[in-house]
Design a protein around this motif. Structure first.
Motif, short mmCIF file in Angstrom:
data_model
loop_
_atom_site.label_atom_id
_atom_site.label_comp_id
_atom_site.label_asym_id
_atom_site.label_seq_id
_atom_site.Cartn_x
_atom_site.Cartn_y
_atom_site.Cartn_z
N ALA A 1 2.37 1.67 -3.49
CA ALA A 1 1.34 2.11 -4.44
C ALA A 1 1.05 3.59 -4.27
CB ALA A 1 0.07 1.28 -4.26
N GLU A 2 0.95 4.03 -3.02
CA GLU A 2 0.65 5.44 -2.72
C GLU A 2 1.75 6.37 -3.23
OE1 GLU A 2 0.00 8.30 1.24
OE2 GLU A 2 0.03 6.10 1.43
N LYS B 1 -4.60 -2.55 -0.72
CA LYS B 1 -5.82 -1.79 -0.98
C LYS B 1 -6.00 -1.53 -2.47
CE LYS B 1 -5.69 0.56 3.51
NZ LYS B 1 -5.51 1.87 4.19
N ASN B 2 -4.89 -1.43 -3.20
CA ASN B 2 -4.93 -1.13 -4.63
C ASN B 2 -4.26 -2.26 -5.39
OD1 ASN B 2 -4.78 -0.14 -7.20
ND2 ASN B 2 -3.96 1.86 -6.63
N ASP C 1 0.84 -1.21 0.00
CA ASP C 1 0.00 0.00 0.00
C ASP C 1 0.87 1.26 0.00
OD1 ASP C 1 -2.33 -1.46 0.00
OD2 ASP C 1 -2.61 -1.37 2.17
N ASP D 1 -4.53 -2.66 -8.74
CA ASP D 1 -4.27 -2.29 -10.12
C ASP D 1 -2.80 -2.48 -10.45
OD1 ASP D 1 -6.90 -1.60 -10.31
OD2 ASP D 1 -6.57 0.57 -10.10
#
Length: 287
Positions: free
Chosen positions: A110-111, A131-132, A107, A134
């Motif tokens: 990704a952020e 959480k992501n 996470d 993609d």
């Protein structure tokens, strides 16, 4: 040596129940004293042997992203702080993180749009979702690695830098490379794990390990799979897919059958529900 403690047992006989050390023995037990203060190693303390890391780094360079010109970083040193690590420049994380906080780490990357190729426990590969999801690809390699602390862990990988929408890929070539390097260094032997039998439309990281061990490549696009934790037929028995998994389209189910034949044995066979068959129809309508 020491003081023997005895008592009557239920048959009226005298028996020794423990041996109590004398003060002198306790004082002289230096090794026992020191061991009390040694940190207990867990799977979060698995330090990758350099010869294994080099093999994986070469594979990433050839199959995931060219590493020439990039600053390949390893933030997960003992006592390190990955959040405050220097990720400046054209960096790429290729490291073995603490498995217990793998989702949290993904996470964070990704952020901050940080590219990574992370080690992950093979048997629970699909249970480490962030959480992501993609642009995330799960790489099933089932590589048996003996880490520097002596822990032997079946290892697969997660990356966010494979182009396209590839969700899962089984890479027997990566399993083979790590095995060849490890066999040269450790003389490791193969151990087979017991399995349930699942429908051909279901995959888990544990089921795909067998394909990886056979030096087979299998690609699973995101549009033809759907994440699941358990089949409906399992829920009634309060069971779930170990490490969780994915439902596959008809095309991918046929490819999985062609790639892997589970060993014939007495097993629990989980059936697809009507609801799950409807999902498969939807997935198969968009190849």
């Amino acid at each position: 040596m020491g003081t023997k403690i005895v008592q009557h047992n239920i048959f009226g006989e005298m028996e020794e129940i423990r041996t109590k050390k004398t003060r002198k023995e306790v004082f002289e037990d230096y090794d026992g004293f020191v061991n009390k203060f040694k940190p207990k190693l867990t799977t979060d303390d698995c330090y990758t042997p350099q010869y294994v890391y080099d093999v994986i780094r070469d594979w990433v360079d050839e199959n995931v992203i060219p590493l020439e010109g990039k600053r390949v970083v390893r933030p997960f040193c003992p006592g390190g702080d990955y959040r405050n690590f220097d990720y400046s420049g054209d960096c790429f994380v290729l490291d073995n993180p603490p498995f217990s906080i793998l989702a949290e780490i993904r996470d964070f990357y990704a952020e901050h749009n940080i590219g990574y190729f992370l080690f992950a426990p093979a048997l629970t590969l699909f249970s480490r979702l962030g959480k992501n999801e993609d642009n995330v690809t799960y790489i099933v390699a089932a590589a048996k690695i003996v880490y520097d602390n002596g822990a032997e862990v079946r290892t697969s990988f997660i990356t966010n830098r494979i182009p396209g929408e590839l969700r899962v890929t089984v890479r027997g070539d990566l399993f083979r490379r790590v095995k060849e390097a490890t066999d040269r260094m450790e003389g490791m032997t193969k151990k087979e794990q017991p399995r349930y039998v699942y429908p051909s439309h279901v995959i888990s990281s544990a089921l795909l390990n067998k394909i990886a061990e056979r030096d087979i490549i299998l690609d699973i696009p995101a549009r033809e799979c759907e994440y699941i934790r358990a089949l409906d037929s399992q829920r009634a028995a309060k069971k779930s897919i170990f490490g969780y998994g994915f439902l596959l389209s008809e095309r991918l189910a046929a490819e999985r059958l062609a790639a892997e034949r589970l060993a014939a044995r007495k097993s629990t066979v989980w059936e697809l529900s009507e609801r799950e068959n409807e999902i498969i129809k939807r997935l198969s309508a968009n190849p």
